[in-house]
Design an enzyme around this catalytic site. Structure first.
Site, PDB file in Angstrom:
ATOM      1  N   GLY A 166       9.428   6.693  12.303  1.00  0.00           N
ATOM      2  CA  GLY A 166       8.856   5.704  11.402  1.00  0.00           C
ATOM      3  C   GLY A 166       8.764   6.154   9.955  1.00  0.00           C
ATOM      4  N   LEU A 167       8.034   5.352   9.197  1.00  0.00           N
ATOM      5  CA  LEU A 167       7.894   5.625   7.759  1.00  0.00           C
ATOM      6  C   LEU A 167       6.773   6.638   7.540  1.00  0.00           C
ATOM      7  CD1 LEU A 167       8.684   4.933   4.828  1.00  0.00           C
ATOM      8  CD2 LEU A 167       7.154   2.976   4.949  1.00  0.00           C
ATOM      9  N   HIS A 168       7.045   7.878   7.965  1.00  0.00           N
ATOM     10  CA  HIS A 168       6.024   8.912   7.773  1.00  0.00           C
ATOM     11  C   HIS A 168       6.162   9.505   6.376  1.00  0.00           C
ATOM     12  CE1 HIS A 168       8.823  12.323   8.801  1.00  0.00           C
ATOM     13  NE2 HIS A 168       9.423  11.370   9.468  1.00  0.00           N
ATOM     14  N   LEU A 169       5.525  10.617   6.135  1.00  0.00           N
ATOM     15  CA  LEU A 169       5.399  11.084   4.756  1.00  0.00           C
ATOM     16  C   LEU A 169       6.733  11.445   4.104  1.00  0.00           C
ATOM     17  CD1 LEU A 169       3.072  11.371   2.779  1.00  0.00           C
ATOM     18  CD2 LEU A 169       2.907  13.779   3.385  1.00  0.00           C
TER      19      LEU A 169
END
Lengths: 155, 97
Positions: free
Chosen positions: B17-20
């Site tokens: 996913g859109l992690h850091l």
């Protein structure tokens, strides 16, 4: 998001001494080991993975907060350590500001959704000027965990 | 060149996913353009796509869709570059995830 449930009071380290990033990560990992969140065998791999992650880009996300984090098979639940550096330290943060509050997150790959949820929580708290000021001002483990619950009520 | 305002819904396709780190890459690409870049998830708050701290508040899981809205003279190029980044799973020089 019940972030506060991921944070045990004993895992809030409110008087970290290290003046630089690597030492501070080492200090936090050691304390998580002392609290039996990690085994002795976990200590080095976890520390090395955290350093490696920082090399890819600082997790100092700005406004005095950092989120060093790794995915790690050796834990079966999301482990969170909260650290406070009273004087702040250089974390090579994106805004160049010293970091005073550190959220160290060790997440098993299978719990990635919980990690993302924690990431949203921490960044929302850090981004909000009011909550950020409270975060920077908390001094004791009790103050931190109460603050986390308070912040949660505003989300 | 005339300012354009464009928007597109992009599905998060990479496993974690859109992690850091993906958010960091998004910010880096967005910042190459003069256009304003705004991002929202599920009709929630729209945040600055050039700020890591702001974008990370929208950390979306795989399979979710982010709405990217761009406005400016280079809006079209910005949206194309960001589309490629997200559709490509935020891959950077062959690196996984």
């Amino acid at each position: 998001m019940q972030f506060s449930k991921l944070v045990k009071k004993k895992n809030v380290f409110s008087d970290l001494a290290s003046p630089e990033r690597e030492g501070l990560l080492r200090e936090m990992v050691t304390k998580l080991r002392e609290n039996e969140e990690l085994t002795e065998a976990d200590v080095e791999p976890v520390y090395e993975a955290l350093l490696e992650r920082e090399r890819l880009g600082s997790t100092g996300i700005g406004k005095g907060v950092a989120i060093p984090h790794i995915r790690y098979e050796g834990v079966d639940h999301v482990v969170v350590g909260v650290g406070r550096s009273a004087n702040g330290l250089d974390f090579s943060a994106v805004d160049g500001e010293p970091v005073k509050v550190v959220f160290l997150i060790i997440a098993p790959p299978a719990k990635n959704d919980e990690y993302l949820s924690a990431l949203r929580w921490v960044t929302m708290a850090a981004r909000d000027d009011y909550n950020n000021k409270l975060l920077q001002g908390a001094r004791t483990p009790t103050e931190f965990v109460e603050l986390f619950r308070d912040i949660e009520e505003t989300m | 060149m005339k300012d354009e305002s464009l928007e597109r819904d992009l599905e998060i396709v990479n496993e974690y996913g859109l992690h850091l780190r993906p958010a960091g890459r998004f910010v880096k690409v967005a910042s190459r353009f003069a256009s304003e870049v705004r991002v929202s998830v599920d009709g929630g708050e729209e945040v600055d796509g050039k700020s890591l701290l702001a974008l990370a508040t929208q950390a979306a899981e795989k399979g979710r869709t982010i709405r990217v809205r761009v406005r400016g003279a280079d809006a079209r190029e910005a949206l194309e570059a960001l589309t490629r980044l997200v559709a490509g799973g935020f891959a950077e020089s062959g690196e996984e995830e």
